[in-house]
Scaffold this motif. Structure first.
Motif, PDB file in Angstrom:
ATOM      1  N   LYS A  72       0.829  -1.202   0.000  1.00  0.00           N
ATOM      2  CA  LYS A  72       0.000   0.000   0.000  1.00  0.00           C
ATOM      3  C   LYS A  72       0.868   1.260   0.000  1.00  0.00           C
ATOM      4  CE  LYS A  72      -3.442   2.346   2.762  1.00  0.00           C
ATOM      5  NZ  LYS A  72      -4.123   2.393   4.047  1.00  0.00           N
ATOM      6  N   ALA A  73       0.458   2.251  -0.766  1.00  0.00           N
ATOM      7  CA  ALA A  73       1.187   3.514  -0.843  1.00  0.00           C
ATOM      8  C   ALA A  73       1.303   4.131   0.547  1.00  0.00           C
ATOM      9  CB  ALA A  73       0.477   4.482  -1.783  1.00  0.00           C
ATOM     10  N   GLY A  74       2.493   4.608   0.855  1.00  0.00           N
ATOM     11  CA  GLY A  74       2.718   5.281   2.129  1.00  0.00           C
ATOM     12  C   GLY A  74       3.344   4.408   3.188  1.00  0.00           C
ATOM     13  N   LEU A  75       3.312   3.079   3.008  1.00  0.00           N
ATOM     14  CA  LEU A  75       3.916   2.200   4.003  1.00  0.00           C
ATOM     15  C   LEU A  75       5.443   2.303   3.948  1.00  0.00           C
ATOM     16  CD1 LEU A  75       1.732  -1.030   3.795  1.00  0.00           C
ATOM     17  CD2 LEU A  75       1.865   0.600   5.679  1.00  0.00           C
ATOM     18  N   PRO A  76       6.112   2.089   5.083  1.00  0.00           N
ATOM     19  CA  PRO A  76       7.579   2.143   5.101  1.00  0.00           C
ATOM     20  C   PRO A  76       8.203   1.077   4.212  1.00  0.00           C
ATOM     21  CG  PRO A  76       6.685   2.213   7.335  1.00  0.00           C
ATOM     22  CD  PRO A  76       5.549   1.876   6.414  1.00  0.00           C
ATOM     23  N   ASP A  77       9.462   1.310   3.820  1.00  0.00           N
ATOM     24  CA  ASP A  77      10.184   0.396   2.934  1.00  0.00           C
ATOM     25  C   ASP A  77      10.392  -0.984   3.548  1.00  0.00           C
ATOM     26  OD1 ASP A  77      10.512   2.404   1.000  1.00  0.00           O
ATOM     27  OD2 ASP A  77      12.355   3.110   1.935  1.00  0.00           O
ATOM     28  N   PHE A  78      10.652  -1.028   4.854  1.00  0.00           N
ATOM     29  CA  PHE A  78      10.929  -2.281   5.541  1.00  0.00           C
ATOM     30  C   PHE A  78      10.005  -2.437   6.737  1.00  0.00           C
ATOM     31  CE2 PHE A  78      14.932  -1.533   3.405  1.00  0.00           C
ATOM     32  CZ  PHE A  78      15.405  -2.799   3.089  1.00  0.00           C
ATOM     33  N   GLY A  79       9.510  -3.640   6.942  1.00  0.00           N
ATOM     34  CA  GLY A  79       8.826  -4.031   8.167  1.00  0.00           C
ATOM     35  C   GLY A  79       9.600  -5.220   8.709  1.00  0.00           C
ATOM     36  N   ILE A  80      10.203  -5.068   9.889  1.00  0.00           N
ATOM     37  CA  ILE A  80      11.118  -6.081  10.429  1.00  0.00           C
ATOM     38  C   ILE A  80      10.500  -6.678  11.690  1.00  0.00           C
ATOM     39  CG2 ILE A  80      13.477  -6.498  11.214  1.00  0.00           C
ATOM     40  CD1 ILE A  80      14.030  -3.626   9.820  1.00  0.00           C
ATOM     41  N   TYR A  81      10.361  -7.999  11.704  1.00  0.00           N
ATOM     42  CA  TYR A  81       9.694  -8.694  12.800  1.00  0.00           C
ATOM     43  C   TYR A  81      10.675  -9.621  13.511  1.00  0.00           C
ATOM     44  CZ  TYR A  81       5.996  -7.551   9.465  1.00  0.00           C
ATOM     45  OH  TYR A  81       5.183  -6.916   8.566  1.00  0.00           O
ATOM     46  N   ARG A  82      10.667  -9.573  14.860  1.00  0.00           N
ATOM     47  CA  ARG A  82      11.462 -10.530  15.643  1.00  0.00           C
ATOM     48  C   ARG A  82      10.970 -10.519  17.086  1.00  0.00           C
ATOM     49  NH1 ARG A  82      17.993 -10.655  15.944  1.00  0.00           N
ATOM     50  NH2 ARG A  82      17.833 -12.073  14.192  1.00  0.00           N
ATOM     51  N   ASP A  83      10.824 -11.710  17.646  1.00  0.00           N
ATOM     52  CA  ASP A  83      10.454 -11.851  19.064  1.00  0.00           C
ATOM     53  C   ASP A  83       9.239 -11.007  19.430  1.00  0.00           C
ATOM     54  OD1 ASP A  83      12.654 -13.541  19.359  1.00  0.00           O
ATOM     55  OD2 ASP A  83      13.982 -11.892  19.919  1.00  0.00           O
ATOM     56  N   SER A  84       8.190 -11.101  18.654  1.00  0.00           N
ATOM     57  CA  SER A  84       6.931 -10.373  18.907  1.00  0.00           C
ATOM     58  C   SER A  84       7.087  -8.858  18.872  1.00  0.00           C
ATOM     59  CB  SER A  84       6.324 -10.791  20.252  1.00  0.00           C
ATOM     60  OG  SER A  84       6.065 -12.172  20.262  1.00  0.00           O
ATOM     61  N   ARG A  85       8.130  -8.378  18.243  1.00  0.00           N
ATOM     62  CA  ARG A  85       8.339  -6.936  18.094  1.00  0.00           C
ATOM     63  C   ARG A  85       8.428  -6.621  16.605  1.00  0.00           C
ATOM     64  NH1 ARG A  85      12.935  -4.407  21.327  1.00  0.00           N
ATOM     65  NH2 ARG A  85      11.510  -2.647  21.346  1.00  0.00           N
ATOM     66  N   ILE A  86       8.025  -5.404  16.271  1.00  0.00           N
ATOM     67  CA  ILE A  86       8.101  -4.983  14.871  1.00  0.00           C
ATOM     68  C   ILE A  86       8.662  -3.576  14.791  1.00  0.00           C
ATOM     69  CG2 ILE A  86       5.695  -4.206  14.876  1.00  0.00           C
ATOM     70  CD1 ILE A  86       5.661  -4.984  11.852  1.00  0.00           C
TER      71      ILE A  86
END
Length: 136
Positions: A72-86
């Protein structure tokens, strides 16, 4: 046989139609700067993606700045997930800033408690990510 590059002064290039400039491989200084920034931004994306891989981040999404977006337009370039954190990371090259769509989405995501970082270099992105996920 290589195509010989034609030098056209910037003031003349700006007066040419986009079609004529494209036909002759001529860029205005503004177009050349934008192209250089996009190339640099893409390189930072690749470096950061490699860093994520080397540090065991298996779950993340990445939107390539050169290709047609699949998110979707406007979303950040990276979404990084680890140990229930984003962590969401947007890569920019100065003097570029956020688009109006990005500002709107980032504000909405921030109000919902998400962490979104705008980073202007590979070093800034890796250091912030390492700090967020306690890798330091």
């Amino acid at each position: 046989m290589s195509k010989q590059r034609i030098f056209v002064p910037p003031n003349i290039a700006r007066l040419m139609s986009p079609e004529d400039r494209k036909t002759h491989g001529i860029l205005t200084p503004e177009e050349e700067s934008a192209q250089t920034n996009l190339t640099l931004e893409r390189e930072i994306h690749h470096q950061f993606g490699g860093w994520l891989y080397r540090h065991g981040f298996e779950d993340y999404y990445h939107s390539d700045p050169v290709r047609r977006p699949t998110i979707k337009a406007g979303l950040p370039d990276f979404g990084i997930y680890r140990d229930s954190r984003i962590l969401f990371v947007e890569i920019k090259v100065r003097p570029n800033g956020l688009s109006p769509a990005q500002e709107e989405v980032f504000q909405r995501m921030g109000r919902a408690g998400n962490v979104i970082l705008v980073c202007y270099s590979y070093e800034e992105a890796t250091q912030a990510t390492a700090k967020f996920f306690n890798l330091l």
